[in-house]
Every structure is written in structure tokens, then in C-alpha cells.
Motif scaffolding. Structure first.
Motif, PDB file in Angstrom:
ATOM      1  N   LEU A 178       8.788  31.981  67.419  1.00  0.00           N
ATOM      2  CA  LEU A 178       8.183  30.936  66.594  1.00  0.00           C
ATOM      3  C   LEU A 178       7.568  31.593  65.376  1.00  0.00           C
ATOM      4  O   LEU A 178       6.888  32.615  65.494  1.00  0.00           O
ATOM      5  N   HIS A 179       7.791  31.003  64.217  1.00  0.00           N
ATOM      6  CA  HIS A 179       7.215  31.513  62.977  1.00  0.00           C
ATOM      7  C   HIS A 179       6.320  30.415  62.404  1.00  0.00           C
ATOM      8  O   HIS A 179       6.790  29.331  62.057  1.00  0.00           O
ATOM      9  N   THR A 180       5.017  30.697  62.348  1.00  0.00           N
ATOM     10  CA  THR A 180       4.038  29.684  61.971  1.00  0.00           C
ATOM     11  C   THR A 180       3.159  30.165  60.827  1.00  0.00           C
ATOM     12  O   THR A 180       3.074  31.358  60.539  1.00  0.00           O
ATOM     13  N   VAL A 181       2.485  29.208  60.191  1.00  0.00           N
ATOM     14  CA  VAL A 181       1.463  29.529  59.196  1.00  0.00           C
ATOM     15  C   VAL A 181       0.171  28.864  59.647  1.00  0.00           C
ATOM     16  O   VAL A 181       0.163  27.695  60.058  1.00  0.00           O
ATOM     17  N   GLY A 182      -0.927  29.633  59.635  1.00  0.00           N
ATOM     18  CA  GLY A 182      -2.222  29.109  60.033  1.00  0.00           C
ATOM     19  C   GLY A 182      -3.090  28.836  58.817  1.00  0.00           C
ATOM     20  O   GLY A 182      -3.237  29.697  57.944  1.00  0.00           O
ATOM     21  N   SER A 183      -3.652  27.657  58.752  1.00  0.00           N
ATOM     22  CA  SER A 183      -4.467  27.254  57.600  1.00  0.00           C
ATOM     23  C   SER A 183      -5.809  26.710  58.067  1.00  0.00           C
ATOM     24  O   SER A 183      -5.947  26.236  59.194  1.00  0.00           O
TER      25      SER A 183
ATOM     26  N   THR B 185       2.353  33.972  61.289  1.00  0.00           N
ATOM     27  CA  THR B 185       2.573  34.652  62.558  1.00  0.00           C
ATOM     28  C   THR B 185       4.011  34.513  63.030  1.00  0.00           C
ATOM     29  O   THR B 185       4.615  33.445  62.913  1.00  0.00           O
ATOM     30  N   SER B 186       4.535  35.603  63.567  1.00  0.00           N
ATOM     31  CA  SER B 186       5.795  35.578  64.303  1.00  0.00           C
ATOM     32  C   SER B 186       5.473  35.910  65.745  1.00  0.00           C
ATOM     33  O   SER B 186       4.845  36.952  66.020  1.00  0.00           O
TER      34      SER B 186
ATOM     35  N   PHE C 256       5.436  23.343  71.755  1.00  0.00           N
ATOM     36  CA  PHE C 256       4.627  23.671  70.577  1.00  0.00           C
ATOM     37  C   PHE C 256       4.765  22.590  69.514  1.00  0.00           C
ATOM     38  O   PHE C 256       3.790  22.205  68.867  1.00  0.00           O
ATOM     39  N   GLN C 257       5.995  22.093  69.308  1.00  0.00           N
ATOM     40  CA  GLN C 257       6.212  21.064  68.299  1.00  0.00           C
ATOM     41  C   GLN C 257       5.443  19.791  68.607  1.00  0.00           C
ATOM     42  O   GLN C 257       4.974  19.093  67.698  1.00  0.00           O
ATOM     43  N   SER C 258       5.300  19.476  69.887  1.00  0.00           N
ATOM     44  CA  SER C 258       4.612  18.233  70.255  1.00  0.00           C
ATOM     45  C   SER C 258       3.105  18.416  70.404  1.00  0.00           C
ATOM     46  O   SER C 258       2.332  17.502  70.129  1.00  0.00           O
ATOM     47  N   LEU C 259       2.678  19.628  70.820  1.00  0.00           N
ATOM     48  CA  LEU C 259       1.266  19.861  71.091  1.00  0.00           C
ATOM     49  C   LEU C 259       0.553  20.623  69.972  1.00  0.00           C
ATOM     50  O   LEU C 259      -0.680  20.652  69.923  1.00  0.00           O
TER      51      LEU C 259
ATOM     52  N   THR D 249       9.719  27.937  61.263  1.00  0.00           N
ATOM     53  CA  THR D 249      11.064  28.075  61.811  1.00  0.00           C
ATOM     54  C   THR D 249      10.966  28.582  63.252  1.00  0.00           C
ATOM     55  O   THR D 249       9.922  29.051  63.684  1.00  0.00           O
ATOM     56  N   HIS D 250      12.069  28.472  63.962  1.00  0.00           N
ATOM     57  CA  HIS D 250      12.141  29.032  65.309  1.00  0.00           C
ATOM     58  C   HIS D 250      13.588  29.426  65.581  1.00  0.00           C
ATOM     59  O   HIS D 250      14.518  28.946  64.928  1.00  0.00           O
TER      60      HIS D 250
END
Length: 253
Positions: free
Chosen positions: A139-144, A153-154, A169-172, A114-115
Motif C-alpha cells: 500500500l502506498h499512502t500519503v498522511g496529512s 508511506t509504502s 484499508f479502502q473501507s476503513l 496506489t496498491h
């Protein structure tokens, strides 16, 4: 008696379930040599006696650790420790999620969950050196790595300096590449603080952890080469899947 590596101290009337305390004690025991040469845990009856609880409570603790992949139960043989190698996440002047794990042969992916655009509270404003209430993008992300969730991460960015960082970020799929789009070709870790706590409901859902799992939380500030903060982040790592390796040179805590 169970292994001396197992600390049997649990406290009642603390608000923390007994099974969770036992699960935490078993986690600590594993890192201290709990189990025999084959990695087999003491029998449930022995553990129950040492902790002063019934077998059902011990079984609940073991079940949680089995569901998380820390232990495995073999019918007719007992419960064994899964010898899983933790990945190492180095924290240094140039900490990069994908690059750090690629060196260990892992394919790392950061997925945007989410963002939002919001106003900086005192903590975020102080970290980014902006005014409290100034607009920030989060930006709220999950790293795998190899489809196994390692962290979530927030991150917060000054919306005036990086107004389209979400789009980049969405494109890269990379904060490093998003910064480069703004002419920030290099940046360094300015400070890192590390805490430890139990997993929240969001941790359990997003990183597929069991209740009572331990997470390591880093509070980090990244800055451009002029020393201006460009990102404040909080990353929650699964302590059973990741080791944090600190490179003290050039870091402040």
C-alpha cells in the motif's frame, strides 16, 4: 558578516547544485539561531559574499525555501523566517499516525494512492520473516494533517496472511482497523531505523515540497503480540513539518 549560526561551507564539482547547498545551509542555520530578533535573514549581498557566489544563486536558494513555506519575502523589507511549529510524531511501542496527531489537535488522514501485489525481495522477506519471492501486498499512502501533507508511506504485508487488507484499508481508512478485521487487535513496533536524505521527485510532487527539501525516512517493522511481523514500512516525513520523537523504552534500532 552573516550570523555565526550559518555555516558557509559549500563544495563545487560535487554534482549538487550550489543553490541547493546554500538552501541546506540556511535550513541548518535556522535551527541554530539564524536571523535577528524579528527573524530577518542577512541581506542577499552578505550571504552571497559569505558563500562566495553571485546573488542570483543565493536568490534561487531563498526562492526554493519561500515556495516551501520556510521563508517569506516582504517587499522592501527583506526575507524573514516563518516561525512555524513542527508537529511531533512519537515513535514508540504503539505508534499510530492518527492517534499521535489527534493528541496535538490535528485531524490526520491517510489516503491510499496506489496498491499492488508483488513478490517479496530480500529486504521485505527478511523484515516479514517470509520466503524471498513470496507474494506480498503493498500500500502506498500519503498522511496529512489539516490538509497539509506530512509523510508518504509504502507498506508491505504477507499476502497469504492478509489477502484482503487492501479492501479493508479502502473501507476503513486505517491499517489498525484493517488488522483488527483479521483478529489482530493490538500490535507493537518491533524496530525502527531512521535515515535522512533530500526529497525525491515523488516527495516533491506528493508532499508539495521544494527541490532540495530534507526528508526523514523511517524503516519500521510492526509485529503482533506473539512477535510475528505483520507489516514492513518505509515512511518519508517532511523534516520541516515533523519532528520525530523517540521513546526508547521497549524499542530496538
Amino acid at each position: 558578516m552573516a550570523s555565526d549560526a550559518l555555516q558557509a561551507g559549500i563544495e563545487r564539482r560535487t554534482g549538487i547544485a550550489l543553490w541547493r547547498q546554500i538552501a541546506d545551509a540556511i535550513r541548518a542555520g535556522i535551527s541554530s539561531g539564524l536571523g535577528d530578533d524579528a527573524g530577518k535573514l542577512p541581506p542577499e549581498t552578505e550571504l552571497a559574499e559569505q558563500f562566495g557566489v553571485n546573488r542570483h544563486t543565493v536568490r534561487s536558494a531563498i526562492s526554493a525555501l519561500v515556495s516551501e513555506g520556510i521563508l517569506r519575502a516582504e517587499q522592501g523589507r527583506g526575507t524573514f523566517i516563518n516561525q512555524q511549529k513542527r508537529l511531533t510524531y512519537p515513535i514508540s511501542k504503539r505508534t499510530r499516525f492518527s492517534a499521535s496527531l489527534a493528541e496535538q489537535g490535528q485531524q490526520a488522514i491517510s489516503k491510499l494512492l496506489t496498491h499492488e501485489k508483488t513478490q517479496a525481495n530480500a529486504e521485505i522477506a527478511n523484515a516479514l520473516k517470509i520466503s524471498q519471492g513470496a507474494p506480498v501486498l503493498s500500500l502506498h499512502t500519503v498522511g496529512s494533517a489539516d490538509n497539509v501533507p506530512l509523510s508518504r508511506t509504502s507498506s508491505w504485508f504477507d499476502a497469504e496472511r492478509f489477502p484482503d487488507i487492501v479492501t479493508y484499508f479502502q473501507s476503513l481508512h486505517s491499517a489498525t482497523k484493517a488488522f483488527a478485521a483479521y483478529g489482530v487487535d493490538d500490535y507493537v513496533r518491533q524496530s525502527t531505523r531512521i535515515d535522512a536524505c533530500h526529497a525525491t521527485l515523488d516527495d516533491i510532487e506528493i508532499m508539495r515540497l521544494s527541490p532540495g527539501a530534507i526528508v526523514l525516512v523511517t524503516h519500521a517493522i510492526n509485529a503482533d503480540m506473539n512477535g510475528s511481523p505483520i507489516e514492513y514500512s518505509k515512511t518519508r516525513f517532511s523534516a520541516d513539518r515533523v519532528n520525530l520523537q523517540i521513546d526508547l523504552e521497549g524499542l530496538s534500532f
